[in-house]
Design a protein around this motif. Structure first.
Motif, PDB file in Angstrom:
ATOM      1  N   VAL B  28       0.713  -1.133  -0.075  1.00 28.13           N
ATOM      2  CA  VAL B  28      -0.167  -0.170   0.097  1.00 28.13           C
ATOM      3  C   VAL B  28       0.993   1.137  -0.091  1.00 28.13           C
ATOM      4  CG1 VAL B  28      -1.565   1.356   1.160  1.00 28.13           C
ATOM      5  CG2 VAL B  28      -1.883  -1.049   1.285  1.00 28.13           C
ATOM      6  N   ARG B  29       1.838   1.163   0.757  1.00 29.37           N
ATOM      7  CA  ARG B  29       2.572   2.582   0.906  1.00 29.37           C
ATOM      8  C   ARG B  29       3.647   2.708  -0.491  1.00 29.37           C
ATOM      9  NH1 ARG B  29       3.128   0.826   6.577  1.00 29.37           N
ATOM     10  NH2 ARG B  29       5.143  -0.478   6.184  1.00 29.37           N
ATOM     11  N   ASP B  48      -5.885   7.065  -1.687  1.00 35.41           N
ATOM     12  CA  ASP B  48      -6.433   5.693  -1.167  1.00 35.41           C
ATOM     13  C   ASP B  48      -6.957   4.824  -2.381  1.00 35.41           C
ATOM     14  OD1 ASP B  48      -8.744   6.649  -2.057  1.00 35.41           O
ATOM     15  OD2 ASP B  48      -9.470   7.146   0.064  1.00 35.41           O
ATOM     16  N   GLY B  49      -6.969   3.706  -2.391  1.00 38.27           N
ATOM     17  CA  GLY B  49      -7.423   2.879  -3.503  1.00 38.27           C
ATOM     18  C   GLY B  49      -8.996   2.303  -2.840  1.00 38.27           C
ATOM     19  N   GLY B  50      -9.746   3.166  -2.648  1.00 41.13           N
ATOM     20  CA  GLY B  50     -10.826   2.938  -1.726  1.00 41.13           C
ATOM     21  C   GLY B  50     -10.894   2.272  -0.621  1.00 41.13           C
ATOM     22  N   ARG B  51      -9.525   2.483   0.272  1.00 41.96           N
ATOM     23  CA  ARG B  51      -9.334   2.027   1.419  1.00 41.96           C
ATOM     24  C   ARG B  51      -9.839   2.836   2.448  1.00 41.96           C
ATOM     25  NH1 ARG B  51      -5.307  -1.875   0.005  1.00 41.96           N
ATOM     26  NH2 ARG B  51      -4.467  -1.424  -1.911  1.00 41.96           N
ATOM     27  N   PRO B  52     -10.342   2.322   3.650  1.00 44.89           N
ATOM     28  CA  PRO B  52     -10.729   3.072   4.546  1.00 44.89           C
ATOM     29  C   PRO B  52      -9.750   4.304   5.109  1.00 44.89           C
ATOM     30  CG  PRO B  52     -10.789   0.903   5.221  1.00 44.89           C
ATOM     31  CD  PRO B  52     -10.172   0.944   3.979  1.00 44.89           C
ATOM     32  N   LYS B  53     -10.383   5.319   5.439  1.00 47.66           N
ATOM     33  CA  LYS B  53      -9.296   6.503   5.904  1.00 47.66           C
ATOM     34  C   LYS B  53      -8.400   6.154   6.890  1.00 47.66           C
ATOM     35  CE  LYS B  53     -12.863   9.784   6.524  1.00 47.66           C
ATOM     36  NZ  LYS B  53     -13.042  10.951   6.024  1.00 47.66           N
ATOM     37  N   SER B  54      -8.748   5.498   7.973  1.00 47.23           N
ATOM     38  CA  SER B  54      -8.061   5.172   9.219  1.00 47.23           C
ATOM     39  C   SER B  54      -6.811   4.313   8.631  1.00 47.23           C
ATOM     40  CB  SER B  54      -8.924   4.403  10.268  1.00 47.23           C
ATOM     41  OG  SER B  54      -9.486   3.488   9.653  1.00 47.23           O
ATOM     42  N   HIS B  58      -2.971   5.674   8.817  1.00 43.57           N
ATOM     43  CA  HIS B  58      -1.744   4.851   9.346  1.00 43.57           C
ATOM     44  C   HIS B  58      -0.620   4.794   8.393  1.00 43.57           C
ATOM     45  CE1 HIS B  58       0.488   1.369  10.828  1.00 43.57           C
ATOM     46  NE2 HIS B  58       0.357   1.051   9.703  1.00 43.57           N
ATOM     47  N   HIS B  59      -0.679   4.543   7.055  1.00 46.65           N
ATOM     48  CA  HIS B  59       0.223   4.185   6.187  1.00 46.65           C
ATOM     49  C   HIS B  59       1.010   5.756   5.930  1.00 46.65           C
ATOM     50  CE1 HIS B  59      -0.160   0.063   5.478  1.00 46.65           C
ATOM     51  NE2 HIS B  59      -1.479   0.291   5.158  1.00 46.65           N
ATOM     52  N   PHE B  60       0.103   6.595   6.043  1.00 49.41           N
ATOM     53  CA  PHE B  60       0.830   7.859   5.558  1.00 49.41           C
ATOM     54  C   PHE B  60       1.534   8.457   6.860  1.00 49.41           C
ATOM     55  CE2 PHE B  60      -2.449   8.848   2.604  1.00 49.41           C
ATOM     56  CZ  PHE B  60      -1.505   9.214   1.412  1.00 49.41           C
ATOM     57  N   ARG B  61       1.353   8.169   8.217  1.00 46.33           N
ATOM     58  CA  ARG B  61       2.023   8.265   9.461  1.00 46.33           C
ATOM     59  C   ARG B  61       3.443   7.813   9.361  1.00 46.33           C
ATOM     60  NH1 ARG B  61       1.275   8.649  15.209  1.00 46.33           N
ATOM     61  NH2 ARG B  61      -0.960   8.762  14.805  1.00 46.33           N
ATOM     62  N   VAL B  62       3.224   6.227   8.862  1.00 48.04           N
ATOM     63  CA  VAL B  62       4.736   5.577   8.574  1.00 48.04           C
ATOM     64  C   VAL B  62       5.375   6.017   7.687  1.00 48.04           C
ATOM     65  CG1 VAL B  62       5.562   3.333   7.897  1.00 48.04           C
ATOM     66  CG2 VAL B  62       3.475   3.371   9.477  1.00 48.04           C
TER      67      VAL B  62
END
Lengths: 103, 103
Positions: B28-29, B48-54, B58-62
């Motif tokens: 994803v990342r 997002d590829g239609g993935r949940p915001k939460s 998380h991935h943006f934080r990483v």
DNA sequence: CCTATAGTTCGATTATATTCGTACTATCAT
DNA sequence: ATGATAGTACGAATATAATCGAACTATAGG
């Protein structure tokens, strides 16, 4: 239950960049790869940092599965090499970048 | 409990190669990074590829923690960019290698 | 002020990895 | 054969990470 006398080494074409990056992202494994980059060939024991055999065995398995390391059985020792050329062909510049970083 | 109005972005000097590799090893990342490499700047929602915001949060934080992505708040949107130059200076050739792989 | 929108935080669940002891196997030397 | 050595397999414990719903916040627009 059969025992191994040779290892399975994947075709680099089947290895994804994510897979390779994951294998390289562990400090123990990166250390192994760094050493293999200098040492040409080394036994598993020569590369453990005093860590348990079973832990090292796990890391070598991961490195082999990611196509990064080749292991050849030489008597009682298992000799490991970096699959430099093949990895360079599949992921040009990756090992240079990863191994070129200081501290 | 305080709320954020700006993001913390680490100095690349404090980011290890292991850290960066781990951040890049998630599909994803890596996909986010690939898109940012083309898009120059994009909101979280655009990536997002239609993935949940939460999950995306998380991935943006990483990615931010690994020094790879910069996020700027623009009104209601959070605009992301690849920290190309800084990453290239810290890990020369890494992004070229990772982003250059096909398939 | 009210509502919609973009994204975060929290918390729980599940999945994946790491670590390492113990038992085991294969090879070599005596 | 016995013993020593190098490493794997298994299994369990622990740690780390991914996923995502629900509650929340900040901003913008009517």
């Amino acid at each position: 239950m059969s025992w191994m006398r040779t290892y399975q080494h994947p075709d680099l074409a089947t290895v994804t960049i994510e897979h390779a990056l994951h294998a390289l992202s562990d400090p123990v494994r990166l250390d192994i790869v760094r050493q293999l980059d200098r040492e040409i060939e080394a036994s598993c024991a020569a590369l453990d940092g005093g860590r348990p055999k079973s832990s090292m065995s796990h890391h070598f398995r991961v490195l082999r599965a990611a196509g990064l390391v080749h292991t050849r059985i030489a008597g009682v020792q298992h000799m490991n090499t970096l699959r430099r050329e093949e990895v360079d062909k599949r992921f040009p510049g990756l090992l240079d970048a990863v191994l070129g970083v200081k501290g």
